[in-house]
Design an enzyme around this catalytic site. Structure first.
Site, PDB file in Angstrom:
ATOM      1  N   GLU A  25       0.823  -1.217   0.000  1.00 59.47           N
ATOM      2  CA  GLU A  25       0.000   0.000   0.000  1.00 59.47           C
ATOM      3  C   GLU A  25       0.856   1.267   0.000  1.00 59.47           C
ATOM      4  O   GLU A  25       2.068   1.215   0.232  1.00 59.47           O
ATOM      5  CB  GLU A  25      -0.945   0.012   1.212  1.00 59.47           C
ATOM      6  CG  GLU A  25      -0.235   0.116   2.552  1.00 59.47           C
ATOM      7  CD  GLU A  25      -1.125   0.684   3.651  1.00 59.47           C
ATOM      8  OE1 GLU A  25      -1.638   1.805   3.482  1.00 59.47           O
ATOM      9  OE2 GLU A  25      -1.288   0.002   4.687  1.00 59.47           O
ATOM     10  N   ASP A 142     -11.656  -0.685   5.550  1.00 61.30           N
ATOM     11  CA  ASP A 142     -10.803  -1.874   5.381  1.00 61.30           C
ATOM     12  C   ASP A 142     -11.568  -3.153   5.728  1.00 61.30           C
ATOM     13  O   ASP A 142     -11.371  -4.190   5.097  1.00 61.30           O
ATOM     14  CB  ASP A 142      -9.573  -1.803   6.306  1.00 61.30           C
ATOM     15  CG  ASP A 142      -8.606  -0.684   5.949  1.00 61.30           C
ATOM     16  OD1 ASP A 142      -8.802  -0.018   4.908  1.00 61.30           O
ATOM     17  OD2 ASP A 142      -7.645  -0.481   6.725  1.00 61.30           O
ATOM     18  N   LYS A 159      -3.494  -1.564  15.552  1.00 62.57           N
ATOM     19  CA  LYS A 159      -3.089  -0.785  16.723  1.00 62.57           C
ATOM     20  C   LYS A 159      -4.245  -0.663  17.702  1.00 62.57           C
ATOM     21  O   LYS A 159      -5.408  -0.604  17.291  1.00 62.57           O
ATOM     22  CB  LYS A 159      -2.724   0.639  16.290  1.00 62.57           C
ATOM     23  CG  LYS A 159      -1.407   0.741  15.583  1.00 62.57           C
ATOM     24  CD  LYS A 159      -0.955   2.190  15.563  1.00 62.57           C
ATOM     25  CE  LYS A 159       0.398   2.315  14.918  1.00 62.57           C
ATOM     26  NZ  LYS A 159       0.333   2.341  13.446  1.00 62.57           N
TER      27      LYS A 159
HETATM   28  N1  PSU Z   1      -2.855   1.732  10.720  1.00 70.02           N
HETATM   29  C1  PSU Z   1      -1.518   1.856  10.860  1.00 70.02           C
HETATM   30  N2  PSU Z   1      -0.800   2.488   9.884  1.00 70.02           N
HETATM   31  C2  PSU Z   1      -1.392   2.979   8.756  1.00 70.02           C
HETATM   32  C3  PSU Z   1      -2.808   2.812   8.614  1.00 70.02           C
HETATM   33  C4  PSU Z   1      -3.489   2.194   9.631  1.00 70.02           C
HETATM   34  O1  PSU Z   1      -0.968   1.418  11.854  1.00 70.02           O
HETATM   35  O2  PSU Z   1      -0.710   3.556   7.884  1.00 70.02           O
HETATM   36  C5  PSU Z   1      -3.490   3.295   7.376  1.00 70.02           C
HETATM   37  C6  PSU Z   1      -3.752   2.118   6.417  1.00 70.02           C
HETATM   38  O3  PSU Z   1      -3.608   2.586   5.085  1.00 70.02           O
HETATM   39  C7  PSU Z   1      -5.204   1.785   6.684  1.00 70.02           C
HETATM   40  C8  PSU Z   1      -5.772   3.156   6.951  1.00 70.02           C
HETATM   41  O4  PSU Z   1      -5.851   1.148   5.603  1.00 70.02           O
HETATM   42  O5  PSU Z   1      -4.768   3.816   7.705  1.00 70.02           O
HETATM   43  C9  PSU Z   1      -7.077   3.097   7.695  1.00 70.02           C
HETATM   44  O6  PSU Z   1      -7.636   4.362   7.706  1.00 70.02           O
HETATM   45  P1  PSU Z   1      -9.154   4.554   8.223  1.00 70.02           P
HETATM   46  O7  PSU Z   1      -9.091   4.212   9.684  1.00 70.02           O
HETATM   47  O8  PSU Z   1      -9.456   5.984   7.967  1.00 70.02           O
HETATM   48  O9  PSU Z   1      -9.975   3.589   7.423  1.00 70.02           O
END
Ligand code: PSU
Ligand code: MN
Length: 304
Positions: A25, A142, A159
């Protein structure tokens, strides 16, 4: 479909020759780590995948075009530019239509990897159900993508900025198998374990690959998570990191943060308050995931 996608020479050749390919990604590059560690890590991870006998395909939108496999200059642009939108499922059509740059999240990377017939994808951590989601409804796209798109995500769990228990419940409801790689518990990114059991433990890349092969052989829709714990030497102290995360979550709430900005905000806060220790941990775990992901892609490739 094809007019929206460009494959790099390296990826195209690999696919023609039947070699395993691993998707990567780009949100982690543009919005997950600071410069220059972001671009250095992106390059190192690609090399680890090559050394593991597979071909890396980092994915992003550049000038509205979905690129599968990026040059060093393209990685550098993603790492430096302020003009790269965090791109999840909802963002892809607009960014493609308006010719913009987008750094793909886990969800968007899965979509693009599936378009390019790449079944294995390596990253750091997935998004999930946020703490307080019963009020905010903040649940990462996701998870829905894992439910519907046939790509396996090799990561170090999620996390604890998230509610890991609710995230596991959501994945169970959606029928997404979560395999612990040599572990019985869901890794919590910075720490090797959590209080939540994974659905299955696998001790070899081939076991993970066989499970994927069986799922897709039965024409069951959706992906899977392979959760690989952070290497022991880089794991952080649970009490320390949970305190840092607690503060970051509180600050986001005080500021009334919502939507796609929440996760990058939390990641940056954590980096600031751990003085780079969390960045070292993040880099180490992604590299380890790249090793495991290359082995799974190679094993799966033999079965198809
Ligand atoms: N968690 C991490 N590092 C990241 C991300 C999540 O520890 O870089 C990034 C990934 O690209 C994940 C996105 O798909 O954040 C999720 O964002 P949201 O919670 O807005 O869906
Ligand atoms: Mn969200």
């Amino acid at each position: 479909m094809k007019s929206f996608i460009t494959l790099s020479e390296e990826v195209r050749t690999a696919q023609e020759e039947g070699k395993p390919v691993v998707a990567l990604e780009s949100t982690i590059i543009s919005h997950g780590m600071p410069y220059p560690q972001n671009v250095q890590t992106a390059r190192d991870v690609e090399q680890i995948i090559r050394d593991g006998g597979a071909v890396p395909a980092t994915i992003a939108l550049l000038d509205g075009q979905i690129k599968i496999g990026l040059s060093n200059d393209e990685l550098d642009l993603l790492a430096r530019s302020e003009d790269v939108t965090k791109a999840s499922r909802k963002d892809l059509p607009y960014l493609a239509a308006t010719g913009k740059h987008g750094a793909t999240t886990v969800a968007a990377t899965m979509i693009c990897a599936a378009m390019a017939d790449i079944p294995v994808f390596v990253t750091g951590g997935i998004g999930g159900v946020h703490r307080g989601a019963e009020h905010s409804m903040d649940i990462s796209a996701d998870l829905e993508e894992l439910a519907r798109t046939n790509v396996a995500v090799v990561c170090s769990g999620a996390k604890s900025i998230l509610d890991l228990g609710l995230t596991m419940e959501y994945l169970e409801t959606k029928g997404v198998p979560v395999m612990g790689y040599k572990t019985d518990q869901l890794p919590a990114f910075f720490t090797r374990s959590s209080e939540f059991p994974v659905h299955f433990r696998v001790d070899e890349a081939d076991e993970a690959a066989s499970t994927l092969h069986a799922k897709w052989g039965m024409e069951m829709e959706g992906g899977a998570v392979v959760a690989n714990p952070i290497p022991e030497d880089y794991a952080m102290k649970e009490e320390f990191i949970s305190g840092v995360i607690e503060e970051a979550v509180q600050e986001a709430e005080n500021l009334g943060m919502t939507g796609k900005d929440v996760t990058p905000f939390l990641l940056q806060k954590i980096q600031e308050s751990t003085g780079g220790q969390s960045l070292d941990a993040n880099i180490a775990l992604v590299k380890h995931n790249a090793e495991v992901g290359a082995a799974i892609a190679a094993a799966l490739n033999k079965k198809s």
